[in-house]
Enzyme design. Structure first.
Site, PDB file in Angstrom:
ATOM      1  NE  ARG A  24     118.704  41.532  93.113  1.00  0.00           N
ATOM      2  CZ  ARG A  24     118.627  42.821  93.453  1.00  0.00           C
ATOM      3  NH1 ARG A  24     118.119  43.177  94.632  1.00  0.00           N
ATOM      4  NH2 ARG A  24     119.063  43.750  92.659  1.00  0.00           N
ATOM      5  CB  THR A  76     115.974  45.516  99.208  1.00  0.00           C
ATOM      6  OG1 THR A  76     115.733  46.834  98.733  1.00  0.00           O
ATOM      7  CG2 THR A  76     116.215  44.617  98.012  1.00  0.00           C
ATOM      8  CB  SER A 109     121.879  42.750  94.394  1.00  0.00           C
ATOM      9  OG  SER A 109     121.787  43.288  95.687  1.00  0.00           O
ATOM     10  CB  SER A 110     124.979  47.121  95.725  1.00  0.00           C
ATOM     11  OG  SER A 110     125.121  47.597  94.411  1.00  0.00           O
ATOM     12  CG  ASP A 169     118.625  47.099  91.780  1.00  0.00           C
ATOM     13  OD1 ASP A 169     118.743  48.338  91.810  1.00  0.00           O
ATOM     14  OD2 ASP A 169     118.579  46.400  92.812  1.00  0.00           O
ATOM     15  CG  ASN A 212     115.517  49.188  94.034  1.00  0.00           C
ATOM     16  OD1 ASN A 212     116.607  49.411  94.549  1.00  0.00           O
ATOM     17  ND2 ASN A 212     115.221  49.590  92.830  1.00  0.00           N
ATOM     18  CB  THR A 251     117.988  48.067 101.088  1.00  0.00           C
ATOM     19  OG1 THR A 251     117.694  48.259  99.719  1.00  0.00           O
ATOM     20  CG2 THR A 251     118.623  46.724 101.326  1.00  0.00           C
ATOM     21  N   GLY A 260     121.539  50.875 101.002  1.00  0.00           N
ATOM     22  CA  GLY A 260     122.152  52.038 100.366  1.00  0.00           C
ATOM     23  C   GLY A 260     122.563  51.859  98.912  1.00  0.00           C
TER      24      GLY A 260
HETATM   25  O1  DON Z   1     119.949  45.217  95.497  1.00  0.00           O
HETATM   26  C1  DON Z   1     120.368  46.363  95.499  1.00  0.00           C
HETATM   27  O2  DON Z   1     121.541  46.662  95.390  1.00  0.00           O
HETATM   28  C2  DON Z   1     119.389  47.513  95.676  1.00  0.00           C
HETATM   29  N1  DON Z   1     118.072  47.113  95.251  1.00  0.00           N
HETATM   30  C3  DON Z   1     119.397  47.967  97.103  1.00  0.00           C
HETATM   31  C4  DON Z   1     118.522  49.194  97.310  1.00  0.00           C
HETATM   32  C5  DON Z   1     118.918  49.985  98.472  1.00  0.00           C
HETATM   33  O3  DON Z   1     119.802  49.642  99.201  1.00  0.00           O
HETATM   34  C6  DON Z   1     118.177  51.251  98.690  1.00  0.00           C
HETATM   35  N2  DON Z   1     118.310  51.616 100.068  1.00  0.00           N
HETATM   36  N3  DON Z   1     118.632  52.492 100.659  1.00  0.00           N
END
Ligand code: DON
Length: 557
Positions: free
Chosen positions: A96, A388, A441-442, A412, A390, A370, A462
């Site tokens: 990350r 990602t 993060s997700s 984030d 982001n 992502t 997502g």
């Molecule tokens: O780490 C995360 O949760 C976000 N930066 C992910 C971004 C994301 O999934 C956007 N995509 N569609």
């Protein structure tokens, strides 16, 4: 009750009344790669066919996507790799991004005290990239083929070019962000003229950068020519990342989170991801609820799962953050009694208003863009990777002279407690900006085992919707008996506590929406909740499914 369907002479048990559409996954005997982009999938399969393992293929795919999927594939971002090797070892490689040393808590607040757009676009939005270090760490400890060969497909895709797909042409045309930054406009738009589908797209600067990384490893990116150019571009344009930040960046291995659901073992993402905690907490709530008896896609089952999501996201936004900086009460959030309290608080007939839900305190229970790819090799080793920059095309900035886009991962973090970020997530103090910290993060790369053997590999992009997407893919397979193609393609829904909205993809029946509204949900139809990439291992076959929401490709041998 289980229904028995007579299919010719066969008797097929269909769990909980779900009638499979039986769309076909891609099947292979030995090995499988599922990614969001065909050249990248082909690069991964070629490595596997040549005797490389899942980690080798994951490295090749990661670098190939950095060329062919510029909206998300990257060397200027970061991510997570969950690995399970056949001798049973598991690890989670955290690459990350980190906040630069010069970052500070209120750096994105304007004079009126409200968040500005600086965390979303431009040089100041970028965190210190982790991808190259992460892929190198994975390769050094778990790979077996020579490093340079794994970068070769990416180098030639960048140098010799590749034919632009319909989806890439559409995506480049739609990105207003790229047009704002001269270097990005020059590279991705040919000075304002858009690439058309079928045209050749060459990226010579990126080829040069990848070639140096192939020869000198991550040292080039973090201390060598690439590092120096990146840091110089930052100074010239008001960015925060210094040579020192790059030198000090390290990827780390963490213990994957583990849990059980209906006899399956779930391996998933620990903090600084919120995703694995979410999957395990929500599965804990669902396991004894009987929600599945209502059937897949029914208003009653969607309602119950959505209420489960609402409660998890309240806790996510309060308690989850980088565990190196904040004490994260994972054990409390997954404790049986805590989870039972959440379950008891759900009314199966009525939506609870989000304003009435706050994060249940776990103390006292303690003992856009992502991409995800999934790989299984011929030995049964599995790599589940989400990485990602982001937002789509990250912060929009292409590092001068280096040919790669930088992330806007700083968005984030919590710019201001209680104010939504670009992904609409309302977050709290625990995820405030601190120098060196990783933003929450997700991303939820996940692996499921059955009887100690590989069963399912899955993940998705997502933002917050990732967690719901992965949960629903798992539930579709485990609770509703779908094959992996159906499990990935089924319409999805998502609730994240705030806003108090049940987001639903097209494809649910109008009566179902009406029933959900009748239970008190604010239903909003949205397209594209996640883009899953999954592999199921069953009966001596690997079944692969790239999401039909995307131009992805599953392929194996
Ligand atoms: O780490 C995360 O949760 C976000 N930066 C992910 C971004 C994301 O999934 C956007 N995509 N569609």
């Amino acid at each position: 009750m289980r229904e028995i369907l007579a299919l010719g002479a066969l008797l097929v048990a269909v769990p909980w009344g779900f009638h499979a559409r039986a769309a076909e996954p891609v099947r292979a005997r030995h090995a499988m790669v599922v990614t969001r982009e065909a050249h990248a999938t082909d690069a991964g399969v070629a490595v596997l066919r040549a005797g490389g393992n899942a980690v080798d293929a994951a490295v090749a795919v990661g670098f190939a996507l950095a060329v062919t999927l510029p909206a998300a594939g990257n060397i200027g971002g970061g991510g997570f790799m969950l690995l399970r090797v056949t001798d049973g070892r598991t690890t989670f490689i955290d690459f990350r991004e980190r906040a630069p040393k010069k970052a500070s808590r209120d750096m994105y607040l304007g004079p009126d005290g409200n968040p500005t757009q600086d965390s979303e676009a431009g040089y100041r939005a970028a965190g210190v990239p982790g991808t190259v270090r992460g892929l190198e760490l994975a390769h050094r400890k778990y790979g077996k083929k020579p490093w340079a060969g794994l970068l070769a497909p990416a180098v030639s895709l960048a140098r010799d070019g590749f034919d632009v797909s319909y989806g890439l042409a559409r995506s480049l045309r739609a990105s207003r962000l790229l047009a704002r930054f001269p270097e990005s406009r020059r590279i991705f738009q040919r000075d304002g003229a858009y690439y058309e589908a079928g045209e050749r797209f060459r990226q010579p600067e990126l080829a040069g950068t990848l070639d140096r990384i192939a020869r000198s490893g991550a040292a080039d990116f973090y201390e060598g020519e690439t590092a120096r150019k990146l840091a110089a571009g930052m100074v010239a344009n008001g960015g925060l990342i210094t040579l020192e930040d790059l030198k000090q960046y390290s990827a780390v291995e963490r213990e994957p989170l583990r849990g059980r659901y209906r006899g399956y073992e779930i391996l998933t993402a620990p903090p600084p991801s919120s995703g694995g905690t979410g999957i395990l907490q929500m599965m804990g709530v669902l396991e004894k609820s009987g929600y599945e008896k209502h059937g897949a896609g029914s208003a009653a089952s969607i309602h119950f799962v959505a209420e489960t999501m609402r409660r998890f996201f309240a806790a996510r936004n309060t308690y989850l953050a980088d565990p190196d900086y904040v004490r994260v009460p994972v054990a409390g959030l997954l404790d049986k009694r805590y989870v039972a309290k959440l379950r008891e608080s759900i009314d199966p007939e009525r939506a609870t208003r989000s304003s009435e839900v706050s994060a249940l305190d776990p103390a006292g229970y303690e003992s856009s863009e992502t991409t995800h790819y999934s790989i299984v090799d011929a030995q049964g080793n599995a790599a589940s990777v989400t990485y990602t920059i982001n937002g789509g095309y990250g912060c929009g900035v292409t590092a001068p002279g280096l040919g790669f886009l930088l992330n806007n991962e700083m968005d984030d973090f919590t710019a201001k407690p209680g104010s939504p970020n670009a992904a609409g997530l309302v977050q709290g103090e625990a995820n405030a900006i601190q120098p060196g910290k990783r933003p929450l993060s997700s991303m939820t790369p996940t692996i499921v085992l059955r009887d100690g053997r590989l069963f399912l590999v899955a993940g998705s992009p997502g933002s917050g919707r990732i967690i719901s997407t992965v949960l629903e893919v798992l539930l579709n397979v485990i609770d509703f008996g779908m094959n992996v193609r159906d499990a990935v393609d089924r319409p999805r829904f998502h609730h994240q506590w705030k806003p108090d909205t049940l987001f639903m993809e097209p494809g649910f029946s109008p009566d179902t929406l009406a029933l959900l509204r009748g239970r008190g949900h604010n239903v909003e139809t949205v397209s594209g909740i996640g883009e899953a990439a999954a592999i199921l291992a069953e009966g001596g076959w690997l079944q692969g499914a790239a999401d039909s929401r995307s131009e992805g490709k599953a392929s194996g041998y």
